[in-house]
Every structure is written in structure tokens, then in C-alpha cells.
Design an enzyme around this catalytic site. Structure first.
Site, short mmCIF file in Angstrom:
data_model
loop_
_atom_site.label_atom_id
_atom_site.label_comp_id
_atom_site.label_asym_id
_atom_site.label_seq_id
_atom_site.Cartn_x
_atom_site.Cartn_y
_atom_site.Cartn_z
N ASP A 1 0.90 -1.24 0.14
CA ASP A 1 -0.04 -0.04 -0.05
C ASP A 1 0.89 1.11 0.08
O ASP A 1 1.68 1.59 1.08
CB ASP A 1 -0.88 -0.01 1.18
CG ASP A 1 -1.75 1.23 1.27
OD1 ASP A 1 -1.90 2.07 0.23
OD2 ASP A 1 -2.84 1.04 2.11
N ASP B 1 -14.76 -8.72 -106.63
CA ASP B 1 -15.76 -9.40 -105.65
C ASP B 1 -16.28 -10.90 -106.20
O ASP B 1 -16.12 -11.79 -105.41
CB ASP B 1 -16.78 -8.81 -105.24
CG ASP B 1 -17.37 -9.06 -103.74
OD1 ASP B 1 -16.41 -10.01 -103.31
OD2 ASP B 1 -18.71 -8.90 -103.15
N CYS C 1 -18.79 13.53 -89.04
CA CYS C 1 -18.40 12.61 -88.15
C CYS C 1 -17.09 12.16 -88.40
O CYS C 1 -16.60 11.19 -87.63
CB CYS C 1 -19.52 11.52 -88.02
SG CYS C 1 -21.01 11.95 -87.52
N ASP D 1 -20.87 17.30 -63.50
CA ASP D 1 -19.90 18.39 -63.77
C ASP D 1 -20.35 19.40 -64.55
O ASP D 1 -21.46 19.40 -65.21
CB ASP D 1 -18.36 17.75 -64.70
CG ASP D 1 -17.51 18.66 -64.58
OD1 ASP D 1 -17.41 19.76 -63.69
OD2 ASP D 1 -16.60 18.67 -65.51
#
Length: 1470
Positions: free
Chosen positions: A536, A1162, A1216, A1237
């Protein structure tokens, strides 16, 4: 008229009696008011004659003005009367009291400020001690009157400096609001904006204030609309919301509104109120702790609790009445029990001074000692009266523990309660205010000697650290105690080394550890008798029961005080006591004690010390959980050899003593296999736990540090030190709720007993969460330390710390030692043996000097036989060396690894690989070194072509190399050097962003004309920075030219190839306009190979210039990319032929449409090889594409066209054909993830949202890029589609409160990325680009930008197929939503079915069998499963019942192998 009425003459008195008491009131001033004022002058020590003059009234106002805000009604009436008199003396016309008060405030602006302006410097300082100076430092701040005009007086630098210092120190604490109120008193909006503008480093808080200002300004405009029609000439306009904020008004206008407008509008006070609202919101955000959460700790001083309480009160956004109620109720209610009892005894509504005085010292050691002493004294006096022990002994007078005087107790002491510091023991201050040394790990000798500082020998888990001196004190730890004892280390400050002869027995003695979770009881020998006693440290004496010990010799009677009262004991001197292995002598008391006690008289001799450590309990614990639906590992421990079992037992025993492990019992249902291996020195063992199963079940972590720091990105420092954190993982505590999952078992030999089970208390090695948690925790700790040690630059990677500074050597070493001490306080040890103080420093595989860096030595070994594993290690070494050694190549060495799988397979070297190896070996012989980064110097990147498809690059600053690298990545089979060069630039750019955060200036070996010629048709690179074109050989060139127009005068070659898929036989050939033809038979070929062979034949048989027409989209795509190298031998031959040509025109036509020579060739090559099918609806497809510009997949599916035809229709479109279509990749995304965004089109703001998994987009034009508009758009998305996760950049509109509130309301998780980072917002950036391309194609068809945006969304979502599933974006999104619903419904049905069991009969057998598991239930039969067998039983022979078997909980399991096997089997079947 009397004396008092002589204050005014007759004319003045007439004016005085015409002034009203209140605006628009009936009552006016009368003579009786003057008489009353004269009588009241005595109360303030003033003479009534002061009312007669203007100067006298000013002196009266000077006295009364400080008292007026808090004074009584009579005092305020007197102040108002004097202000009216002053206006009468100054001959200023006023109608009522309010006008007089306004004139006094404006013109005089408080008389005390005039005194301040005329007081000399010496007196100024004296007078200013009691008051607050004006913000501007002028007596007439913020304006001075010059004639009829008002001139603005700016804020003084001293005021602005005080404001900046206040914000920097308080960090928007609760003190900021009153500080702003004091400094901005009387300011104009111009002055207030100046105060806000000086806060440059607090943009987040200023944004919050700005939003409040905008809201208040808008509300002002609503409640104060401007008058209709034009204003009369010379009339001042009314201020609007923006005028009050100072954005649309001048300083002069603001002064006129405040002083001369009719009616006056104090725009400064209004704007101050708005700012205060914003600051209060900032304070609330920066101080999230509510006053309701402020509670006094059990041992916390009441004064500290009051300080925390009022700090939280000041941060609360509440009215004064609410705050008053909080103070009166919560301050006492949340106090600890000791203080609450005292405060309730003070009665109702005690003052704060009374509460602080009453609760001084409550909870401290002095308070507890006083209570204990008073209790013991009362009990002792009662016992002595009963025993008659007090006869003949006069009772001493009581002594006060507060003042030390006799005659009264502490509770009766009239003097203020004295306080003492718990650290230094001196009175006058508390421990928190102590300026002494704060020792986080102290050892207190029991005998009261001066304390010494000890270093911790254990971290959180008890890892030992090396002492700082050679002097070591031996330790003998107890088996049952944790690691709470440390070796003593002599400190350099305020201590000197003693010779061994002068050291006390205490200093060189040993002491043992005792656990405190039970009583510290030890067996000691007293006078030859073994006695168990309690150690103690709070007892002065040693006392033993008379029943346990009988001593011989003389003794003295004595009465000692105990908890139960006084005890009669016998005192024996010079008694021998053996405690542990020490022989001690001292006084022993024998008596009727409840328990034997060894007190401090023996413990001090034994060298006992109380060791109180600041362990890692302050480190925040990161919560961890298992994945949803996962369970912890339950794996059986595999067999181990005897020596491994013994080794594991020793390791775990040590770890348990150090607190890193805890024992668990059989109630823990989890287990993970454990084993051990020998360390490199073969003398020790290393414990390994197989956490693979736990890693699968543990939640996912994000690696907070994506890579290792590079020396080239470090700034040059004068001093460098390298520090390593010892036992890093074991320093960080593991979440207590998760520890049970880390349990493992140490078996016993021959199963002689149950195994010993442990669980980890800290981060274990091998667990996937340990690196992330350690990095995150250590980073937070270092952030706090960096704020204190701003002179140091600290770079962290895991447990390695690079510390640099620009200080001199001794100062740098002192700062590093402070850093180590701070880390030690947090439980992170830095062993001395791992601290590097002198160069070269070895760090992360590098060697560092203050002015340069190198790689650690790299040697290429020569072996007789090389395995796959050896080659992999070799390539790794070369790749590591390539960051500093230019010219290293690995392409041919890597080719040796192709097709090899087994690591031990032997590899044969090729001549090219051997040459490459020898070349690399020579390069590594020359030592290279790099420099450090200088932010002020430009960063450049030089690229060189090495040949053989390999490239080298260097980062430089003013000619000095920072870092080098190499590139040899080839994505496609056929490519050219310009495409590879673009890839090199992308890699360099990303690497520079990661290391330095900026892009360098590129030096590329290519001519501008060559690049621009190729780049005009090259569309697959999405990001190319600016660069310089440097003519440094070898140059990148285009080896041949494809013309865009037919070559006139040259023959046209129609080429074609055909192949039979079954026989693999085919033909290739050509036919020209002039009738020339050639056909070649092919074997084991494909359609693509035949087409390429036909082109090769045309190139071989044509002249220097040639026109070639093909119907092969495959061949067309390869050759138009102008490849210069290929892995295909056939393409290499075609390239060789094309290089020899001067010009080549290559064109495509659709097959089987009867086009001239194409139809003839072809038929020629298809004869006997394949069937020809001519196609219609091409015109419809072309019309569809001209309208919507659909992609080739949509055309092929809608009109039934072959892919090559649909692709050619797209290619022939002039709008394109510019850049073709983007290459679609695969995105790993959940169905509920969206990206958002803002982009700009034609000067307008377009907000775009994309569903990542499907590519579906929503877009619209918004008026402003604000949080409000963004939140509105997000609400539309939430209302239309299921969204669970939103990813944006960290722009202000996306991080605003409106968007955060909308995400909270819609239960949407919001994450942000970094702009321009290649790893952020990939999907939305791509969609922005596609949206702009579509708008560019259809812009001529619509008038408004808003229309073009919506039309482009429709085209993208409904008219373009491709990507996952070959669907449009809208079809893909709807398909994903319905699929998710179906899966959820199906899972619910399956779960319900699995809850049923089936009893059934088979054939003619009348016995019911089962129960079996129900798999499927039909109309006529059921499918069931019994064991491993599936059975189909007619419905009439089956009985279906619900399984009511009780579910087993975790604690019901037996944790034995085989237990619950059927349940596990069923779970596996399901």
C-alpha cells in the site's frame, strides 16, 4: 425661476418647451424637468451649474454615457434631458428627444474620444487602460465632418492587425464574434469588407459568410423594394441589399446614408449584423460540440468545467433568454456529483462567483484528504470516548487545512479557498496552467525524493525501445502484470551523472511489476515468518495482524488512525523484512488490522516506484466492421511441430505481457490458423497468422497513400534526418469490437490439453486493414506535430519519416529530438539505432545527401541458368534503376517471359536479350545522381527515341537531372511512333502531376509539320499538353503519305479477298480500270488476311503512285493509322511496300452494291469460296444518320446492315469524320453511381450528369454556377432515377451547403475528386466531350443553345448503340434498373422457398422420408434436395411444411470440428 431654471435664458427656454418628449407625442419638456435635473446632479457628484453651458453639458454626457445602456429609467431620462439641453445651447433645431440623441451621437461622437485625441502620449496610455480604442484610432471614426460634408477615416493598420491575429489564434472560436463586434464598432460596409479581405487563408469560412450576406441582401430587397419611377434631382437613393454589402455603393454614399439621409439608414450596423450571423454560423461549424454535451468529469476542477461550458455557450446560436436558461439549468445539472451537492446547497440562482468559491478544490487530493481526515477525527474521538483512551489527554484545538491556523476547520475558514498545482505543488495556479516541464511518463519514488524522467520502454503494446544512455537498470517483470515498467534514462537537462558510489540503493536497485486489476498482495518474510501482505503506497506504516505474526522483544503501545477509526497496536523497531529478494529493516506495527499492510517505510527502502505512463490510449481508434453479410473466420488450426509450438508459446507469452495480445476462451467462435518461421539469423522465430479468410470478410479499405514519395519531388534542405517508427503496427490499438475476429489458437503437443487462445489488441501483421489504419492514424498525429514544428518538413511513408529543415546542425537536432518526444507521447517509438543523422541516408531504396540523391547499389548477377523467377527479379531491378540511369532497355528480356507460367522454368537467352543485358550492365557501371526540386525554377522534360520501340525521358531543372524514366508500352498490334510518342507524353504528364503537381515543358524529337499532319486525323488521344518541338535526332517521322484525294492519271486497283470458314481456303486479287487483273490462291487463311494480301499484291504490281479501292473496313482501319511497325509479318510487308511509294490513295466502298470494279473483283475472288449477298436500305440508313448522326451500331441494328457498311456510312459523314468515335472502355460502377460536372458551351453554363454504368446523360443550361442551381438539378435527377452515389469535382457549387443538404435528403453519398487528375471524373469528362461533338453536328438545325443541349441528350441516349450489351444508353439504364428489381424479387422468392422442408414418398414405399430441402415448387411436381441428390417428386406424394427449427446463435456453437456440419452443408448448397 429658481437656480435650476437659470440654465436657459428666455429664448432658449421657449425653444426647450417646444421639444417633445417622444416622437409624435403630445407631452413636451417643461420647467419642472430642469428643476428635477438639477436635484439629480448630486447623485453623480456633479454641480447643477454645469447645465447652464454647452461645455458643462458635454462633461455631464461624458459621465453618464457609459452608464446609460445599463442604467435605470431615471438615469436614462436624465441623460436624454442633458442631450436636449446641449442641442438648445448649440442652437440646433430638434423636434423631439430622439433627434437630440442622434445629433449628440453624430456630432460629438462621445466626449471621451475627444479627450483621448487631445491627451498627451503619456496620459493616453494611462487613460486607455480602462477603455477600448476606436477601430480607426481617430476620435471621429469612421468619419469627420468638414463643413457640410463627411470625410471617411480609414481603418488603422493596428486594428486590421489585431483582427488578423485574433482569427489566426482563435480559428473561428466563440471569441471571434465579440472580437469582431468590438473592432467593427461604427464601421462602414467599406471598412467591414476591408476586414474580411485581409483573411486570405480562410476561404471556406468566408464563403459561408458570403452566402449569409447574399441571403440577407435578397431578403432586404424583398422587404425594401425600390420606389417606382425616377428619383428627383439631388435626392439620395434608398440603399439596396448589394449597397449595404458595399458591392454597388461608394464610401461617400454609405456615409450619407448613415449621417445625412432622411430617414437615416445605418448601413454599417445592418451589415455588421449580417456578418455576425455568418460568423456565428462559422463558429458553430468550427465548434461542433453542443453545450448539452459539456459535462464535468469526475476529477475535473469546477473552474475548468465552467470555462468549457461558457466557451460552448458563446458558440451557441441562441437568443439571450435561451442562453440564460441554459446557464441557470445546465451548469448545475451537468456538474459531477460532488459539485452538484455543494451547488444545490447554495440555494436558488447562486452567482458564478459563489459557485466558483464553493467548489474550489472539489475532486482534488486536498479535498479528499480533508474529508477523510474529518471523518477519521470524528470516528477516532468516538472510539476513544468509548474505550476511555482519551482520559487525561487534552484535545488539541482544530487546525484549518486551508490557512493552517488553529481554532477553526476549513469549512469555517473566512479566507478564500487556496489551490495548489498537482504538477509542481506550488500554490496559486492549477496543473493546466503550470509552466513547468510536462512529463508524460514519470516515476514517483515512494520516499518523496526528487522525481526523475523515464523513457517508455514499451509502446502501446509494450515494444521495448533502446535507452539513451549506457546505464541500464535491471527489470524482473511479474508474469501476471502488463508492461508498465520502463528502464530509467538520465536526462541531459537539469541533471548530472553521479559516480556509482554516490548512487543510492534506490537508483541501482530493481523493482517488480504489479497488476492493478486485483489487489497487489505479496508474500514477505517478517521476523522469519511468511506473511501475505498488501503493498500500500498510501500507508505510512507497516501493520500486521496479531493473529498472523508474533514478534519477540520490546514494544511500545501506540494508537494509529485507520479507515475504521483508531487502533491500539504494538510498535516493534528494527524488524527484518524480506520483500522479494531484498532484506530490509524498519518498524512494524502489530494489531487488530483488517488486512496486513506493507507501507511506505519498507517500500521506499525496496526502491518501489509508481510508474504512470501516457500510453497510446489517446490515439483515436478507427472503427472496423465486416462486409455486409460476411462472418468472421472459423478455420481449424493445422498441425504444428513441437519446436514451433514451443516457439509460438514463448512469443505469445511475451506479447501478452506487453499488452498486445489478450487471452480469450471458448465463447469466441472465431479462429485463424497460426504458424511460425525462422528469421534470417536462424536463431529466432517469427509468428505469422494466415489472415486470408479474415481479409476476404473485412470491409474494403482505400489506400490513403497511393505510392512512395520520390526524392526528385523533395525540396533541397540544409539538414536531413531519417527516423523509423519501431513496431509501427503494434503502436496502434485495434477496434475493440473487431478484436474477436483476430482470435487464434496455440495447440498443445499430442493434444495433452486445450489450446491457448489469444486475440490481438493492436493492429496485426498480415491483416489488410493494418497499413491503411496506421497511415491514416500516423498522418493525423503528424498534422498536429507539424503545426508546432513549422521549421521542419516531414515526409511520411508508412513508418519511415524523412525530416528536413533549413536550420543549422544543433538547431535541427533539437527540433528532431522534439519531434521524437512528441511521437513518443503518442505511443510511437523511434529507436535510436534506426535514427540516421549523417549522410548518406538510406531511405525507401535511395541514398540521400542534402544536395543530391542516388539509388542504392544495383548489381546484375551472372548465372548459368536463368529461371522465370530470376528474370522477373532482373526486370524489376532494371525498372527500378531506370528512374536515374537513362538508356536502360528491357523489351527483349521481357520477350523471354512470354508463354512461361511456372516460376522455376528454365529460360533460354536469345542473342538480342543477351546484347540488351550487356548494354544495361555497362550503363549501370557509371554512377548517376539526381538533384532536388526547386519550385522557383522551370521544370522541363526531354524525350529521346532509343529505337526498337523504346523511349527514354528526363526531368530537368536548369540542366540538372531530377529523375529519368523509360517507356516501352505498346497497346495495339499495329502502331506508329507518333502514337507511341503521344503515349509517352501522357505518362510523363501523369508522373509529373503525381510528383510535383504541375506539368513540365516538353522537349520532343519531332518536327511541328510532321506532328500536325498526323494529329489532324488522330482522334484517340484525349489529353495532350503543350510542348516544344526540338530537332534532336533521331527524329520521329511519317515514313509514307496517304493522300486524301484520288491521284489523277494513275490506274485504280480494286482489291478484295475471300475465305471459306470451313476449309480455311481463300483467294486474293485485284482488277484495275484498265482491265489488268490477278488472283492468288491462299491456304489456311482468314478473311482479314486475304484482304491484306490483296492490298499487298496491288502495291507490288503498281507504279510509284497508286489508287487502291477496298471494301475491307479492317484493312482500311489499319492502313489509315499509318503504322510504322507491327507484330504481323503481312502488315510489315505492306509497310515496306508503302514506304517505296511516292503517293498512295486508299478508299473504301461498301461491298455487294454493284459498284463498278468492286463488284467484278468480288465475283472473281468469291467464285467457289463464298456466297455473295447484296444489301438494301442503305439510303434509309444514310438519311437517318444525316438527321441524328447515329453511331454505326445503331445503324447496323436498325436497318440490318453489316458492321463495315454502317461504319462506312459514319465515316463518309463530313461532320463525323473529323475525329471518328471515342474508344469505349469498361467502367466498374454500381447501378446507382452518377457523375456530375459543369461545362461551358457558347458562353453559357451547362450542367451535365452521367449514369456511369450505362452512359445515360442528363443536361440542361443553368443561369449561374451556384450551389442553389446545382441542388435544383440534382433534385431533378433524384426524382427521375435511382441514385445512391454522386461523384463530382470539388468546385464551390458542388461543395456548397445546398448540395450537401440535397444529398442528405435524398440519401445520396457524395464524393469529390481533384480537377485535372487523370483518376477523377473520367466518365463525365468524356461525356462532356461527346455532348459538345454532337451539338457541333446539329447546331445548324436549332436556334437556341438550350434546344441544342436537349437534342444532343436525346441523340446520345436513344440514337447511339454500343458499349456493354450493344444497347443505347437509355436501353442500358432501363435494363439495369429492371434487372436489379428482378434480382431482388428472385432473391426474396428463393429465400422464402429455402425456408420450407418437404416430407415425401417414393414409388410404392409407404414410409414418409425427409425432411428434404425445397428447391422449386411447380403445379404438378416439386424439386427437392436431400444430401447431394436432387429429386423430382409428384405433388401428391409430397408434404411441404415450414421449418420452425430454432436458429442457433453464435454462442450456441460448439466450435469443434464437425459440429454444425449439416448447417454448413446446407449453407453451401444454397
Amino acid at each position: 425661476m429658481g437656480a435650476a431654471t437659470s440654465a436657459l435664458n428666455r429664448r432658449q427656454l421657449d425653444e426647450f418647451e417646444h421639444i417633445r418628449l417622444r416622437p409624435n407625442g403630445k407631452k413636451k419638456y417643461q420647467i419642472k424637468h430642469l428643476i428635477w435635473a438639477g436635484k439629480k446632479m448630486d447623485r453623480f457628484g456633479l454641480h447643477e451649474k454645469l447645465l447652464e453651458t454647452e461645455e458643462g453639458c458635454k462633461k455631464i454626457i461624458e459621465v453618464l454615457s457609459p452608464l446609460e445602456p445599463t442604467g435605470s429609467e431615471g438615469m436614462k431620462s436624465l441623460y436624454n434631458l442633458v442631450c436636449v439641453l446641449l442641442c438648445v445651447h448649440q442652437e440646433k433645431k430638434v423636434k423631439d428627444t430622439e433627434e437630440a440623441l442622434a445629433i449628440v451621437r453624430q456630432c460629438c461622437h462621445l466626449v471621451d474620444k475627444e479627450k483621448t485625441a487631445v491627451t498627451p502620449p503619456g496620459g493616453q496610455q494611462k487613460n486607455n487602460t480602462g477603455g477600448t480604442a476606436t477601430p480607426g484610432g481617430s476620435q471621429n471614426f469612421p468619419a469627420q465632418q468638414q463643413g457640410n460634408a463627411w470625410v471617411h477615416v480609414p481603418l488603422s493598420p493596428r486594428t486590421l492587425n489585431a483582427w488578423v491575429k485574433a482569427v489566426e489564434e482563435k480559428k473561428f472560436g466563440a471569441e471571434i464574434v465579440p472580437m469582431f463586434q468590438a473592432l467593427s464598432e461604427g464601421c462602414t460596409p467599406y471598412d467591414i469588407n476591408q476586414m474580411l479581405n485581409v483573411l486570405g487563408d480562410h476561404q471556406g469560412a468566408l464563403q459561408i459568410v458570403k452566402e449569409i450576406i447574399n441571403e440577407e441582401a435578397a431578403q432586404w430587397d424583398v422587404t425594401h423594394p425600390p420606389p417606382a419611377g425616377p428619383l428627383p434631382a439631388g435626392q439620395l437613393r434608398d440603399p439596396g441589399g448589394s449597397d449595404i454589402a458595399g458591392t454597388t455603393s461608394t464610401v461617400q454614399e454609405q456615409l450619407e446614408w448613415i449621417y445625412t439621409a432622411n430617414p437615416r439608414v445605418d448601413v454599417g450596423a445592418i451589415y455588421r449584423r449580417w456578418i455576425i450571423l455568418g460568423l456565428q454560423k462559422c463558429v458553430k461549424m468550427y465548434n461542433p460540440v453542443s453545450v448539452l454535451d459539456i459535462r464535468q468529469g469526475p476529477k475535473e476542477p469546477f473552474k475548468d468545467y465552467v470555462d468549457r461550458f461558457y466557451k460552448a455557450i458563446r458558440a451557441e446560436q441562441a437568443s439571450g433568454e435561451v442562453k440564460q436558461w441554459m446557464t441557470e439549468s445546465l451548469l448545475i445539472q451537468n456538474a459531477n456529483p460532488d459539485c452538484k451537492v455543494i451547488l444545490k446547497g447554495l440555494g436558488m440562482h447562486p452567482t458564478l462567483e459563489e459557485m466558483l468559491t464553493a467548489c474550489q478544490g472539489v475532486g482534488g487530493p486536498s479535498y479528499k484528504a480533508k474529508v477523510m481526515a474529518e471523518m477519521m477525527q470524528n470516528l477516532q474521538s468516538q472510539n476513544m470516548v468509548q474505550q476511555g483512551g482519551g482520559r487525561g489527554r487534552p484535545r488539541p484545538p482544530p487546525k484549518c487545512y486551508n490557512c493552517g491556523k488553529f481554532g477553526h476547520m476549513q469549512r469555517q475558514c473566512p479566507e478564500p479557498r487556496k489551490i495548489k498545482c498537482l504538477k509542481c505543488g506550488k500554490p496559486g495556479h492549477l496543473a493546466k496552467d503550470c509552466r513547468g516541464q510536462v512529463n508524460f511518463f514519470r516515476v514517483w519514488p515512494v520516499d518523496g525524493d526528487k522525481t526523475k524522467k523515464f523513457s517508455r520502454s514499451h509502446s502501446w503494446g509494450g515494444t521495448k525501445c533502446a535507452p539513451s544512455t549506457e546505464q541500464l537498470y535491471t527489470l524482473r517483470p511479474s508474469k501476471e502484470a502488463p508492461a508498465a515498467v520502463c528502464r530509467e534514462r538520465e536526462t541531459n537537462e537539469k541533471s548530472e551523472q553521479k559516480p556509482p558510489s554516490e548512487q543510492s540503493r534506490l537508483e541501482r536497485g530493481i523493482f517488480f511489476e504489479l497488476p492493478l486489476w486485483r489487489r497487489p498482495i505479496r508474500t514477505c518474510i517478517i521476523g522469519g515468518t511468511a506473511v501475505k501482505a498488501l503493498l500500500d503506497t498510501g500507508a505510512d506504516d507497516t501493520i500486521i495482524k496479531d493473529t498472523d505474526l508474533q514478534l519477540r522483544g520490546s514494544w511500545r503501545p501506540k494508537i494509529v488512525g485507520g479507515i475504521g477509526g483508531g487502533l491500539n497496536v504494538k510498535e516493534y523497531d528494527n524488524v527484518e523484512v524480506q520483500l522479494e529478494d531484498k532484506i530490509l529493516r524498519g518498524t512494524v506495527l502489530i494489531g487488530a488490522t483488517p488486512i496486513n499492510i506493507i507501507g511506505r517505510n519498507f517500500l521506499a527502502q525496496a526502491g518501489a516506484k509508481l510508474v504512470m505512463g501516457q500510453l497510446s490510449q489517446t490515439i483515436p481508434i478507427t472503427p472496423v466492421r465486416l462486409k455486409e453479410g460476411a462472418r468472421g473466420p472459423r478455420l481449424k488450426q493445422w498441425p504444428l511441430s513441437k519446436e514451433k509450438i514451443i516457439a509460438l508459446q514463448e512469443i505469445c507469452k511475451t506479447l501478452e505481457e506487453e499488452g498486445k495480445l489478450s487471452r480469450v476462451g471458448g465463447d469466441n467462435a472465431y479462429n485463424t490458423p497460426v504458424f511460425c518461421i525462422r528469421k534470417k539469423d536462424k536463431s529466432q522465430w517469427r509468428m505469422l497468422v494466415d489472415f486470408r479468410e479474415l481479409n476476404k470478410a473485412t470491409q474494403d479499405f482505400f489506400e490513403v497513400q497511393l505510392g512512395i514519395p520520390h526524392p526528385a519531388g523533395l525540396k533541397k534542405m540544409k539538414q536531413i534526418t531519417i527516423i523509423d517508427v519501431g513496431d509501427a503496427y503494434y503502436s496502434i490499438p485495434l477496434d475493440p469490437e473487431f478484436r474477436k475476429y483476430t482470435a487464434f489458437t496455440i495447440p498443445t503437443v499430442n493434444n495433452e490439453g486445450p489450446g491457448i487462445r489469444y486475440q490481438f489488441n493492436c493492429l496485426p501483421q498480415g491483416w489488410k486493414g493494418s497499413p491503411t489504419i496506421f497511415q491514416n492514424t500516423a498522418s493525423k498525429i503528424l498534422e498536429e506535430i507539424k503545426k508546432e514544428l513549422k521549421q521542419l518538413t516531414i515526409v511520411q511513408y508508412m513508418d519511415d519519416l524523412w525530416v528536413g529543415s533549413q536550420e543549422e546542425g544543433p538547431k535541427h537536432d533539437q527540433l528532431v529530438q522534439t519531434l521524437r518526444n512528441r511521437l513518443q507521447e503518442w505511443g510511437l517509438e523511434t529507436p535510436e539505432k534506426k535514427v540516421q543523422r549523417e549522410p548518406p541516408f538510406e531511405w525507401m531504396g535511395y541514398k540521400l545527401w542534402p544536395h543530391k540523391w542516388k539509388l542504392q547499389s544495383i548489381e546484375l548477377e551472372k548465372k548459368e541458368q536463368w529461371t522465370v523467377n530470376d528474370l522477373q527479379k532482373l526486370v524489376g531491378k532494371l525498372n527500378w534503376a531506370a528512374q536515374l540511369y537513362p538508356g536502360l532497355r528491357t523489351k527483349n528480356i521481357c520477350k523471354l517471359l512470354r508463354g512461361k507460367k511456372n516460376l522455376l522454368d528454365v529460360v533460354e537467352w536469345t542473342p538480342e536479350a543477351e546484347a540488351e543485358y550487356e548494354e544495361n550492365k555497362e550503363i549501370l557501371k557509371t554512377e548517376q545522381e539526381g538533384t532536388y526540386y526547386a519550385p522557383e525554377k522551370p521544370l522541363r522534360a526531354a524525350v529521346q527515341k532509343l529505337g526498337d520501340g523504346q523511349w527514354s525521358y528526363q526531368f530537368k531543372q536548369e540542366g540538372k537531372i531530377l529523375k529519368v524514366g523509360k517507356f516501352a508500352k505498346q497497346k495495339a498490334t499495329h502502331t506508329n511512333e507518333l502514337r507511341v510518342l503521344a503515349g509517352v507524353v501522357q505518362k510523363i504528364g501523369k508522373e509529373a502531376l503525381v510528383i510535383w503537381g504541375q506539368l513540365p515543358t516538353f522537349e520532343l524529337p519531332v518536327e511541328r509539320d510532321t506532328w500536325e499532319q498526323w494529329w489532324a486525323d488522330y482522334w484517340q488521344v484525349s489529353w495532350i499538353p503543350e510542348w516544344d518541338f526540338v530537332s534532336v535526332p533521331p527524329l520521329v517521322t511519317l515514313w509514307y503519305t496517304l493522300t486524301k484525294e484520288p491521284i489523277p492519271g494513275e490506274d485504280v486497283y480494286y482489291v478484295d479477298g475471300a475465305c471459306n470458314r470451313q476449309s480455311k481456303e481463300g483467294k486474293a486479287g485485284y482488277i484495275t480500270q484498265q482491265g489488268k487483273q490477278r488472283v492468288q490462291q491462299l491456304e489456311n487463311t482468314t478473311n482479314q488476311q486475304a484482304e491484306l494480301t490483296a492490298i499487298k499484291m496491288a502495291l507490288e504490281d503498281s507504279g510509284p503512285k497508286v489508287n487502291i479501292v477496298t471494301d475491307s473496313q479492317y484493312a482500311m482501319g489499319i492502313l489509315t493509322a499509318q503504322p510504322t511497325q507491327s507484330d504481323s509479318p503481312l502488315v510489315e510487308q505492306i509497310i515496306a511496300q508503302m514506304v517505296q511509294k511516292e503517293a498512295i490513295y486508299l478508299q473504301w466502298v461498301p461491298a455487294h452494291k454493284g459498284i463498278g470494279g468492286n463488284e467484278e473483283i468480288d465475283k472473281l475472288v468469291s467464285k467457289g469460296v463464298r456466297r455473295i449477298l447484296f444489301i438494301g436500305r442503305i439510303e434509309e440508313a444514310q438519311e437517318e444518320h444525316d438527321r441524328y448522326h447515329s453511331n454505326w451500331r445503331n445503324l447496323a441494328d436498325t436497318f440490318g446492315l453489316p458492321q463495315i457498311v454502317a461504319k462506312e456510312i459514319v465515316a463518309m459523314c463530313p461532320k463525323c469524320q473529323v475525329k471518328g468515335e471515342p474508344i469505349h472502355g469498361q467502367v466498374d460502377a454500381s447501378p446507382g453511381v452518377w457523375q456530375m460536372d459543369c461545362t461551358h458551351i457558347e458562353g453559357k453554363i451547362v450542367i451535365v450528369a452521367v449514369h456511369v454504368a450505362s452512359g445515360f446523360i442528363e443536361a440542361e443550361v443553368i443561369p449561374r454556377e451556384t450551389g442553389k442551381e446545382t441542388a435544383k438539378f440534382l433534385l431533378k435527377i433524384i426524382g427521375r432515377w435511382p441514385i445512391t452515389h454522386l461523384h463530382t469535382d470539388n468546385g464551390p457549387n458542388f461543395t456548397s451547403q445546398e448540395v450537401a443538404a440535397m444529398c442528405w435528403w435524398g440519401k445520396v453519398e457524395h464524393t469529390t475528386g481533384v480537377p485535372y487528375n487523370p483518376q477523377s471524373q473520367g466518365s463525365i469528362e468524356s461525356m462532356n466531350k461527346q455532348l459538345k461533338e454532337i451539338i457541333g453536328k446539329i447546331r445548324d438545325d436549332c436556334q437556341y443553345t438550350e434546344t441544342a443541349v436537349l437534342m444532343a441528350c436525346h441523340i446520345h441516349n436513344f440514337k447511339r448503340k454500343g458499349g456493354i450489351g450493344g444497347l443505347t444508353a437509355a436501353e442500358r439504364l432501363i435494363n439495369m434498373i429492371t434487372t436489379q428489381l428482378e434480382i431482388n424479387t428472385l432473391q426474396t422468392k428463393i429465400q422464402k422457398i429455402l425456408n420450407f422442408r418437404v416430407y415425401y414418398r417414393e414409388g410404392r414405399d409407404p414410409v414418409w422420408k425427409g425432411p428434404a430441402r425445397l428447391i422449386w415448387k411447380g403445379e404438378g411436381a416439386v424439386v427437392l434436395k436431400e444430401g447431394e441428390e436432387l429429386k423430382v417428386v409428384p405433388r401428391r406424394k409430397a408434404k411441404i411444411i415450414k421449418d420452425y427449427e430454432p436458429r442457433k446463435t453464435l454462442g450456441d456453437e460448439t466450435h469443434l470440428e464437425g459440429a454444425g456440419g449439416s448447417d454448413h452443408q446446407m449453407a453451401g448448397d444454397s
